[in-house]
Scaffold this motif. Sequence first.
Motif, PDB file in Angstrom:
ATOM      1  N   MET A   1      -3.458   4.255  -4.941  1.00  0.00           N
ATOM      2  CA  MET A   1      -1.817   2.900  -5.575  1.00  0.00           C
ATOM      3  C   MET A   1      -1.257   4.025  -6.509  1.00  0.00           C
ATOM      4  SD  MET A   1      -0.346  -0.694  -4.917  1.00  0.00           S
ATOM      5  CE  MET A   1      -1.707  -0.991  -3.172  1.00  0.00           C
ATOM      6  N   ASN A   2      -0.302   4.556  -6.959  1.00  0.00           N
ATOM      7  CA  ASN A   2       0.674   5.050  -7.896  1.00  0.00           C
ATOM      8  C   ASN A   2       1.282   4.421  -8.721  1.00  0.00           C
ATOM      9  OD1 ASN A   2       1.577   6.883  -9.058  1.00  0.00           O
ATOM     10  ND2 ASN A   2       3.226   7.490  -7.982  1.00  0.00           N
ATOM     11  N   ILE A   3       0.344   3.268  -9.536  1.00  0.00           N
ATOM     12  CA  ILE A   3       0.518   2.253 -10.439  1.00  0.00           C
ATOM     13  C   ILE A   3      -0.274   2.476 -11.810  1.00  0.00           C
ATOM     14  CG2 ILE A   3       1.420   0.574  -8.873  1.00  0.00           C
ATOM     15  CD1 ILE A   3      -1.322  -1.018  -9.845  1.00  0.00           C
ATOM     16  N   ASP A   4       0.540   2.148 -12.544  1.00  0.00           N
ATOM     17  CA  ASP A   4      -0.508   2.211 -14.086  1.00  0.00           C
ATOM     18  C   ASP A   4      -0.278   1.077 -14.943  1.00  0.00           C
ATOM     19  OD1 ASP A   4      -1.755   4.848 -14.314  1.00  0.00           O
ATOM     20  OD2 ASP A   4       0.363   5.489 -14.164  1.00  0.00           O
TER      21      ASP A   4
ATOM     22  N   LEU B   1       1.627  -5.232  -4.909  1.00  0.00           N
ATOM     23  CA  LEU B   1       2.326  -4.154  -4.635  1.00  0.00           C
ATOM     24  C   LEU B   1       1.578  -3.813  -3.646  1.00  0.00           C
ATOM     25  CD1 LEU B   1       1.303  -3.512  -8.760  1.00  0.00           C
ATOM     26  CD2 LEU B   1       3.736  -3.024  -7.329  1.00  0.00           C
ATOM     27  N   ASN B   2       2.474  -3.056  -2.797  1.00  0.00           N
ATOM     28  CA  ASN B   2       1.923  -1.956  -1.517  1.00  0.00           C
ATOM     29  C   ASN B   2       2.437  -0.349  -1.015  1.00  0.00           C
ATOM     30  OD1 ASN B   2       1.822  -1.179   1.201  1.00  0.00           O
ATOM     31  ND2 ASN B   2       1.798  -3.339   1.699  1.00  0.00           N
ATOM     32  N   ASP B   3       1.969   0.281  -0.993  1.00  0.00           N
ATOM     33  CA  ASP B   3       2.131   1.531  -0.844  1.00  0.00           C
ATOM     34  C   ASP B   3       2.171   1.883   0.447  1.00  0.00           C
ATOM     35  OD1 ASP B   3      -0.976   1.888   0.301  1.00  0.00           O
ATOM     36  OD2 ASP B   3      -1.162   3.331  -1.834  1.00  0.00           O
ATOM     37  N   GLY B   4       2.472   0.698   1.188  1.00  0.00           N
ATOM     38  CA  GLY B   4       2.814   1.386   2.801  1.00  0.00           C
ATOM     39  C   GLY B   4       0.938   1.717   3.574  1.00  0.00           C
ATOM     40  N   HIS B   5      -0.784   2.118   2.823  1.00  0.00           N
ATOM     41  CA  HIS B   5      -1.477   1.246   3.276  1.00  0.00           C
ATOM     42  C   HIS B   5      -2.489   0.732   2.367  1.00  0.00           C
ATOM     43  CE1 HIS B   5      -0.311   5.592   4.684  1.00  0.00           C
ATOM     44  NE2 HIS B   5      -0.148   5.967   3.377  1.00  0.00           N
ATOM     45  N   GLU B   6      -1.999  -0.320   1.797  1.00  0.00           N
ATOM     46  CA  GLU B   6      -2.714  -0.916   0.635  1.00  0.00           C
ATOM     47  C   GLU B   6      -2.240  -1.746   0.451  1.00  0.00           C
ATOM     48  OE1 GLU B   6      -5.771   0.480  -2.329  1.00  0.00           O
ATOM     49  OE2 GLU B   6      -4.522   1.743  -2.489  1.00  0.00           O
ATOM     50  N   THR B   7      -3.017  -3.296   0.202  1.00  0.00           N
ATOM     51  CA  THR B   7      -2.209  -3.817  -1.344  1.00  0.00           C
ATOM     52  C   THR B   7      -2.903  -4.401  -1.781  1.00  0.00           C
ATOM     53  OG1 THR B   7      -1.003  -4.990   0.672  1.00  0.00           O
ATOM     54  CG2 THR B   7      -1.085  -6.123  -1.290  1.00  0.00           C
TER      55      THR B   7
ATOM     56  N   ILE C   1       6.830   2.301  -3.954  1.00  0.00           N
ATOM     57  CA  ILE C   1       5.795   1.068  -4.172  1.00  0.00           C
ATOM     58  C   ILE C   1       6.606   0.040  -3.777  1.00  0.00           C
ATOM     59  CG2 ILE C   1       3.914  -0.240  -5.507  1.00  0.00           C
ATOM     60  CD1 ILE C   1       3.036   3.041  -4.783  1.00  0.00           C
ATOM     61  N   TRP C   2       6.097  -1.136  -2.741  1.00  0.00           N
ATOM     62  CA  TRP C   2       6.991  -2.473  -2.584  1.00  0.00           C
ATOM     63  C   TRP C   2       6.723  -2.981  -3.225  1.00  0.00           C
ATOM     64  CZ3 TRP C   2      10.715  -2.777   0.540  1.00  0.00           C
ATOM     65  CH2 TRP C   2      11.500  -4.460   1.048  1.00  0.00           C
ATOM     66  N   ARG C   3       7.531  -4.026  -4.370  1.00  0.00           N
ATOM     67  CA  ARG C   3       6.600  -5.320  -4.975  1.00  0.00           C
ATOM     68  C   ARG C   3       7.670  -6.247  -5.014  1.00  0.00           C
ATOM     69  NH1 ARG C   3       9.494  -1.768  -8.617  1.00  0.00           N
ATOM     70  NH2 ARG C   3       8.898  -0.481  -7.650  1.00  0.00           N
ATOM     71  N   GLU C   4       6.467  -7.760  -5.007  1.00  0.00           N
ATOM     72  CA  GLU C   4       7.500  -9.075  -4.766  1.00  0.00           C
ATOM     73  C   GLU C   4       6.366  -9.030  -6.152  1.00  0.00           C
ATOM     74  OE1 GLU C   4       6.114 -10.368  -1.413  1.00  0.00           O
ATOM     75  OE2 GLU C   4       7.319  -9.024  -0.155  1.00  0.00           O
TER      76      GLU C   4
ATOM     77  N   ALA D   1       7.489   2.202   8.152  1.00  0.00           N
ATOM     78  CA  ALA D   1       7.932   2.976   8.882  1.00  0.00           C
ATOM     79  C   ALA D   1       8.098   4.673   7.530  1.00  0.00           C
ATOM     80  CB  ALA D   1       9.260   2.675   9.606  1.00  0.00           C
ATOM     81  N   ASP D   2       8.171   3.833   6.626  1.00  0.00           N
ATOM     82  CA  ASP D   2       9.127   5.593   5.590  1.00  0.00           C
ATOM     83  C   ASP D   2       8.050   5.980   5.402  1.00  0.00           C
ATOM     84  OD1 ASP D   2      11.229   6.006   6.003  1.00  0.00           O
ATOM     85  OD2 ASP D   2      12.625   4.786   4.064  1.00  0.00           O
ATOM     86  N   HIS D   3       6.256   5.087   5.345  1.00  0.00           N
ATOM     87  CA  HIS D   3       5.361   5.445   4.349  1.00  0.00           C
ATOM     88  C   HIS D   3       4.491   5.581   5.631  1.00  0.00           C
ATOM     89  CE1 HIS D   3       7.474   4.333   1.253  1.00  0.00           C
ATOM     90  NE2 HIS D   3       6.398   4.559   0.060  1.00  0.00           N
ATOM     91  N   LYS D   4       4.297   5.482   6.790  1.00  0.00           N
ATOM     92  CA  LYS D   4       3.035   6.336   7.997  1.00  0.00           C
ATOM     93  C   LYS D   4       2.988   7.928   8.134  1.00  0.00           C
ATOM     94  CE  LYS D   4       3.891   2.156  11.426  1.00  0.00           C
ATOM     95  NZ  LYS D   4       4.354   2.257  12.545  1.00  0.00           N
ATOM     96  N   SER D   5       1.297   7.650   8.252  1.00  0.00           N
ATOM     97  CA  SER D   5       1.550   8.781   8.195  1.00  0.00           C
ATOM     98  C   SER D   5      -0.104   9.241   8.749  1.00  0.00           C
ATOM     99  CB  SER D   5       0.520   9.704   6.413  1.00  0.00           C
ATOM    100  OG  SER D   5      -0.233   8.613   6.172  1.00  0.00           O
TER     101      SER D   5
END
Length: 131
Positions: A1-4, A68-74, A92-95, A127-131
């Motif tokens: 996931m693209n976080i640091d 956090l969710n990148d469309g594939h993992e939380t 990255i989706w965030r709550e 929908a934007d993160h389906k691959s």
Amino acid sequence: MNIDIIKIPKIEDPRGNLSVIQEDILPYTFKRIYYLYDVPSGAYRGGHSHIAQKEFLIALSGSFTVVLNDGHETQTVTLNKPNEGLLIHEGIWRELMDFSSGSVCLVVASDVFDEDDYIREFDEFLADHKS
């Protein structure tokens, strides 16, 4: 996931500690700083993703949880140290939830507010993160 998780330098002093965020800490030039506080018990913030903007979140006081969710993992991160922050890259989706009493969340953003940069519907995000 693209976080640091980024450590913010801490200058220890018996009169009180000091931490500084400047341009060599973050991989982007920041253009906006805002903070969340007085979040009621049980409430949450966030609930969106950014198309281009990056954000660096710090628990200046108290603690809160970031889901956090990148469309594939939380992934879940708890922030509770004022000299450590979470860098959330674009896409990255965030709550934010579970705010402790008196918590303050500082956000250092890579750009000014732009509603067109937000994805506010989770189904649209997925929908934007389906691959």
